[in-house]
Design a protein around this motif. Structure first.
Motif, short mmCIF file in Angstrom:
data_model
loop_
_atom_site.label_atom_id
_atom_site.label_comp_id
_atom_site.label_asym_id
_atom_site.label_seq_id
_atom_site.Cartn_x
_atom_site.Cartn_y
_atom_site.Cartn_z
N PRO B 68 -2.94 0.18 -8.76
CA PRO B 68 -1.80 1.60 -9.47
C PRO B 68 -1.02 1.08 -9.20
O PRO B 68 -0.55 1.42 -7.41
CB PRO B 68 -2.65 2.53 -9.32
CG PRO B 68 -4.19 1.45 -9.69
CD PRO B 68 -4.32 0.42 -8.16
N VAL B 69 0.50 1.85 -9.61
CA VAL B 69 1.95 1.72 -8.59
C VAL B 69 1.16 3.10 -7.62
O VAL B 69 1.98 2.66 -7.07
CB VAL B 69 2.69 2.34 -10.16
CG1 VAL B 69 3.77 2.74 -9.68
CG2 VAL B 69 2.86 1.90 -11.68
N LEU B 70 0.44 4.01 -8.13
CA LEU B 70 0.85 5.13 -6.85
C LEU B 70 0.40 4.39 -5.64
O LEU B 70 0.72 4.41 -5.29
CB LEU B 70 -0.50 6.36 -7.83
CG LEU B 70 -0.19 7.10 -6.28
CD1 LEU B 70 0.97 7.62 -6.05
CD2 LEU B 70 -1.58 8.20 -7.95
N VAL B 71 -0.91 3.36 -6.05
CA VAL B 71 -2.18 2.73 -4.72
C VAL B 71 -0.07 2.27 -4.04
O VAL B 71 -0.34 2.11 -2.93
CB VAL B 71 -2.16 2.22 -5.40
CG1 VAL B 71 -2.72 1.07 -4.28
CG2 VAL B 71 -3.52 2.79 -6.22
N GLN B 72 0.39 1.30 -4.90
CA GLN B 72 1.50 0.83 -4.08
C GLN B 72 2.76 1.50 -3.08
O GLN B 72 2.71 1.58 -1.76
CB GLN B 72 2.33 -0.25 -5.47
CG GLN B 72 1.71 -1.01 -6.21
CD GLN B 72 2.23 -1.51 -7.09
OE1 GLN B 72 2.77 -1.44 -7.62
NE2 GLN B 72 1.07 -2.45 -8.28
N ILE B 73 2.87 3.45 -3.53
CA ILE B 73 3.52 4.00 -3.10
C ILE B 73 3.13 4.18 -2.04
O ILE B 73 3.64 4.36 -1.03
CB ILE B 73 3.92 5.28 -4.05
CG1 ILE B 73 5.43 4.16 -4.97
CG2 ILE B 73 4.75 5.66 -3.56
CD1 ILE B 73 5.51 5.43 -6.31
N MET B 74 1.82 5.06 -2.00
CA MET B 74 1.54 5.48 -1.47
C MET B 74 1.17 4.43 -0.19
O MET B 74 1.16 4.23 1.55
CB MET B 74 -0.77 6.06 -1.08
CG MET B 74 -0.28 7.08 -2.33
SD MET B 74 -0.32 7.93 -2.56
CE MET B 74 -2.27 8.20 -1.78
N TRP B 75 0.84 3.33 -0.14
CA TRP B 75 0.62 2.04 0.76
C TRP B 75 2.64 1.33 1.60
O TRP B 75 2.11 2.17 2.96
CB TRP B 75 0.34 0.52 0.47
CG TRP B 75 -0.27 -0.32 0.88
CD1 TRP B 75 -1.18 -0.56 1.26
CD2 TRP B 75 0.58 -1.70 1.51
NE1 TRP B 75 -1.65 -1.61 2.10
CE2 TRP B 75 -0.31 -2.39 2.22
CE3 TRP B 75 1.64 -1.56 1.81
CZ2 TRP B 75 0.41 -2.93 3.70
CZ3 TRP B 75 2.76 -3.05 2.31
CH2 TRP B 75 1.32 -3.31 2.88
N PHE B 76 3.06 2.09 0.95
CA PHE B 76 4.30 1.72 1.80
C PHE B 76 4.68 2.26 2.05
O PHE B 76 5.87 2.44 3.24
CB PHE B 76 5.21 1.47 0.51
CG PHE B 76 5.70 -0.62 0.39
CD1 PHE B 76 6.01 -0.85 1.04
CD2 PHE B 76 4.99 -0.60 -1.53
CE1 PHE B 76 6.18 -2.52 0.95
CE2 PHE B 76 5.09 -1.81 -1.55
CZ PHE B 76 5.62 -2.68 -0.42
#
Lengths: 226, 221
Positions: B68-76
């Motif tokens: 999920p994109v949100l996971v990507q954003i939160m990871w970064f």
């Protein structure tokens, strides 16, 4: 990079992450359960309704498709309860939002599928004396639904990815749990990486399944609708 | 429903919304430009016969398309700063996540677009004595790019919608500004209704235009 990775701290809370995943699947499953039939109804309204039905339904579909899901979720969680005077918990708001949001996308899948059926099929049904309703139910939909399966499953995967938003209204899905664990263990790098890996495993497995199905359907000469 | 709507606070705080709108555009523009620019090399790498090029590109694309994109954003935002050599603020984290996501999706558009061009075009280029690179840049891409336009437009639309996720890490785009105003002015009903309408007004016209354009392309064949 002198960072000491420590996955042990995180793995102690692994069952918490899995509980989160379960909630993710629960919201996704319920949204599918409500979203798919609603999508079919919306598609039929948009295709065969009179102008008074067709236009508003088209507007609703476009609205749900073009506004960000997070805006919809916040509206249903923060605005609707005051407006309607009811209490809505995060879980209900999530299911409501994602059912409606996905129904708009499923409506378009249904519409594409129904429109992809050659007109001769309608005519053949008419020729043997079927009414339009019956032709739709017995002839068109069974063929259309078969073609729609891959597009439909892709949409379901997309839905699962979108449900990560529920954490923003404090529903304890996988991402929300990861955030909690990161805050209590100070191991954000490990936690978020593991959470991402769990999502990847689940979603990638689904994607592979869909691709396999697609090639199989292509081989058996069944065209697919998009 | 006899709720008395009151939009005065939104008029009062319109400056905040305008800032949010600009930030939304800024984030979307940066990610779109970088995403499309890097999408092409990644798409080409997936064509390469060498596993050293092919495998990393494939892995990259699959990871970013299947999380999920949100996971990507939160990871970064939360995880990456720990090992990052440079400072990460909300904008860089959101831009990194959304750009890489766009790279992954647009690389697939490039790949499909290039694949859609008949093999004879490559061969014709070769017959004229063109090198592989010349065939690609002079013959294939000009034709393929035209076919990819609707897909890129859809990607851009999706990207503008996705920028709203940056509000989760408190980047001051439209959604976040709306959240802020609704807490200051206690007007969640009006504020979230208006913000949804703003997004609709922003995204629906281009979305409809793309649908029209796709239909006209189909008719022309």
């Amino acid at each position: 990079m002198g960072y000491d990775w420590d996955f042990a701290v995180v793995l102690r809370d692994f069952d918490l992450l899995l509980l989160g995943l379960l909630n993710t699947l629960k919201v996704t499953g319920l949204a599918l359960l409500f979203g798919v039939p609603l999508g079919l109804v919306l598609a039929l309204c948009r295709l065969y309704g009179n102008a008074l039905i067709r236009w508003p339904v088209g507007l609703v579909i476009e609205f749900l498709r073009t506004t960000p899901p997070i805006a919809q979720l916040f509206w249903f969680f923060f605005a609707l309860p005051i407006l309607a005077g009811v209490e809505i918990n995060p879980f209900e708001a999530a299911v409501l939002t994602f059912s409606l949001q996905s129904s708009a996308f499923f409506a378009e899948v249904f519409r594409g599928g129904i429109q992809s059926i050659e007109r001769g099929q309608w005519e053949a049904a008419k020729a043997i004396g079927m009414t339009r309703n019956r032709a739709l139910r017995r002839v068109i939909l069974p063929q259309a639904v078969k073609r729609m399966i891959p597009a439909f499953l892709e949409r379901a995967i997309e839905l699962m990815k979108t449900t990560t938003l529920v954490g923003t209204i404090s529903y304890a899905d996988l991402l929300f749990r990861a955030n909690q664990i990161a805050q209590s263990t100070y191991r954000a790098l490990e936690v978020f990486t593991i959470a991402a890996a769990i999502y990847f495993v689940v979603i990638f497995a689904c994607s592979l399944g869909v691709r396999l199905l697609e090639t199989r359907m292509a081989r058996s000469g069944e065209s697919t609708a998009r | 429903m006899d709720y008395a709507w009151d939009f005065s606070a939104i008029v009062q705080y319109r400056g905040l919304l305008l800032v949010g709108l600009l930030n939304t555009f800024k984030l979307a523009a940066v990610c779109l430009v970088l995403g499309l620019a890097f999408g092409l090399p990644v798409g080409l790498m997936r064509y390469a016969r060498s596993p050293w090029l092919n495998w990393p590109a494939t892995a990259f694309v699959e990871v970013f398309r299947n999380t999920p994109v949100l996971v990507q954003i939160m990871w970064f935002f939360f995880a990456f700063p720990i090992i990052s050599p440079f400072d990460i603020n909300a904008f860089t984290a959101a831009a990194l996540g959304l750009t890489l996501n766009t790279v992954a999706f647009s690389s697939e558009i490039y790949r499909a677009g290039i694949q859609s061009i008949a093999k004879g075009q490559w061969e014709a280029g070769k017959a004229l004595g063109m090198t592989g690179k010349q065939q690609l840049t002079r013959v294939i891409l000009p034709q393929a790019l035209r076919r990819m336009i609707p897909a890129f437009m859809n990607r851009a639309i999706e990207l503008v919608k996705m920028t709203s996720l940056a509000s989760v890490i408190a980047y001051g785009e439209l959604m976040h500004q709306a959240k802020t105003i609704s807490t200051i002015a206690f007007n969640p009903i009006e504020m979230y209704t208006v913000v949804a309408l703003i997004f609709f007004a922003l995204i629906a016209p281009p979305a409809l235009a793309v649908q029209r354009y796709e239909k006209s392309l189909e008719r022309r064949g």
